[in-house]
Scaffold this motif. Structure first.
Motif, short mmCIF file in Angstrom:
data_model
loop_
_atom_site.label_atom_id
_atom_site.label_comp_id
_atom_site.label_asym_id
_atom_site.label_seq_id
_atom_site.Cartn_x
_atom_site.Cartn_y
_atom_site.Cartn_z
N HIS A 179 -6.34 -2.41 4.52
CA HIS A 179 -6.20 -3.84 4.26
C HIS A 179 -7.09 -4.66 5.19
O HIS A 179 -7.76 -5.60 4.76
N SER A 194 -12.04 -14.44 -8.14
CA SER A 194 -10.65 -14.64 -7.73
C SER A 194 -10.53 -14.77 -6.22
O SER A 194 -9.87 -15.68 -5.71
N VAL A 195 -11.19 -13.86 -5.47
CA VAL A 195 -11.04 -13.84 -4.01
C VAL A 195 -11.78 -15.01 -3.36
O VAL A 195 -11.23 -15.73 -2.53
N ASP A 253 -13.27 -10.00 -9.54
CA ASP A 253 -12.75 -9.85 -8.18
C ASP A 253 -13.35 -10.91 -7.27
O ASP A 253 -12.63 -11.59 -6.52
N SER A 255 -6.95 -5.49 -8.73
CA SER A 255 -7.57 -6.61 -8.01
C SER A 255 -6.64 -7.81 -7.96
O SER A 255 -6.41 -8.40 -6.89
N ARG A 256 -6.06 -8.18 -9.09
CA ARG A 256 -5.20 -9.36 -9.16
C ARG A 256 -3.97 -9.22 -8.28
O ARG A 256 -3.54 -10.19 -7.64
N ASP A 257 -3.40 -8.02 -8.21
CA ASP A 257 -2.18 -7.81 -7.43
C ASP A 257 -2.47 -7.59 -5.95
O ASP A 257 -1.54 -7.38 -5.16
N ARG A 258 -3.74 -7.63 -5.58
CA ARG A 258 -4.15 -7.46 -4.18
C ARG A 258 -3.57 -6.17 -3.58
O ARG A 258 -2.91 -6.18 -2.54
N SER A 297 -10.68 -4.46 4.09
CA SER A 297 -10.97 -5.21 2.87
C SER A 297 -11.18 -6.69 3.16
O SER A 297 -11.83 -7.40 2.39
N GLU A 342 -5.62 -6.34 0.53
CA GLU A 342 -5.46 -7.77 0.78
C GLU A 342 -6.71 -8.57 0.46
O GLU A 342 -6.64 -9.72 0.02
N GLY A 358 -8.88 -8.05 -1.91
CA GLY A 358 -9.41 -7.76 -3.24
C GLY A 358 -9.88 -6.31 -3.30
O GLY A 358 -9.37 -5.46 -2.58
N CYS A 359 -10.86 -6.05 -4.14
CA CYS A 359 -11.33 -4.66 -4.29
C CYS A 359 -11.97 -4.17 -3.00
O CYS A 359 -12.97 -4.71 -2.53
#
Length: 225
Positions: free
Chosen positions: A29, A184-185, A181, A106-109, A32, A112, A114-115
């Motif tokens: 995490h 969104s991030v 990704d 990716s959406r659900d992290r 990322s 933390e 993203g990908c």
């Protein structure tokens, strides 16, 4: 058949395995978000139940930690994206389910930031080749090889056109997923995943999947006769 008693469980090894897992679960995490270079024994010791010297003993060096983190991220990715789709029939159904699983990942992290692999690729893309960069490159190439295999199975099952270019289609799929990704991030775009899903669906239809099924359907329709 041996009649000797089983060797007693090595408690120290079990504790070491638990400690290693705890460090890696947190480190993926952190990497990322802050990058693989941002990992330090000290920063991890502040958030896991293992002290700095204990982490050093588990991984040996920062590079050893980074390589272990990449390998752990691959395991997490496989559990989140590859395995859920294996219940589907080989071919287009499995390919589409894999795409949806990636978008959920990716959406659900799951990580933390993203990908994990998009983040790592951005961090390492211009670096001099080395063990850590090579490990990330191998993971990305294995992912593409897997997607190409799913596309080719779809062609063999006549769910995509006979002349469909598997590598080109996978390039388009990867581009849509990576952009979702990033959008969104970085851009906090709530519509990014819907756009990516429609983009992949359109690419599959262009490659020979049937036109859309019922209105509102998010999956490609059944193969053309």
């Amino acid at each position: 058949m041996s009649t000797s008693a089983p060797a007693p469980t090595d408690g120290r090894r079990l504790r070491g395995d638990r400690s290693r897992r705890a460090v890696l679960d947190r480190a993926v995490h952190a990497a990322s978000v802050d990058g693989l270079d941002g990992l330090t024994f000290g920063s991890l010791a502040a958030v896991v139940p293992v002290n700095k010297s204990g982490i050093a003993g588990l991984f040996g060096s920062k590079e050893g930690l980074q390589l272990a983190v990449v390998a752990h991220a691959r395991e997490v990715f496989r559990s989140a994206v590859v395995l859920p789709a294996l219940d589907e029939e080989p071919g287009l159904a499995r390919l589409w389910r894999t795409v949806l699983a990636w978008l959920d990942y990716s959406r659900d992290r799951i990580f933390e930031g993203g990908c994990f692999f998009r983040s790592a690729a951005t961090e390492l893309d211009a670096r001099t080749p080395g063990p850590v960069r090579d490990a990330v490159v191998a993971a990305l190439r294995d992912w593409d090889v897997y997607l190409v295999r799913l596309v080719r199975e779809s062609v063999e099952r006549r769910e995509l056109a006979e002349g469909a270019d598997a590598e080109q289609l996978v390039f388009s799929i990867d581009a849509a997923l990576d952009r979702a990704d990033l959008a969104s991030v970085l851009l906090a775009d709530p519509a990014a995943y819907d756009r990516a899903r429609r983009a992949v669906r359109g690419a599959l239809v262009a490659a020979g999947a049937s036109a859309p099924g019922p209105e509102g359907s998010s999956a490609p329709g059944p193969p053309r006769p």
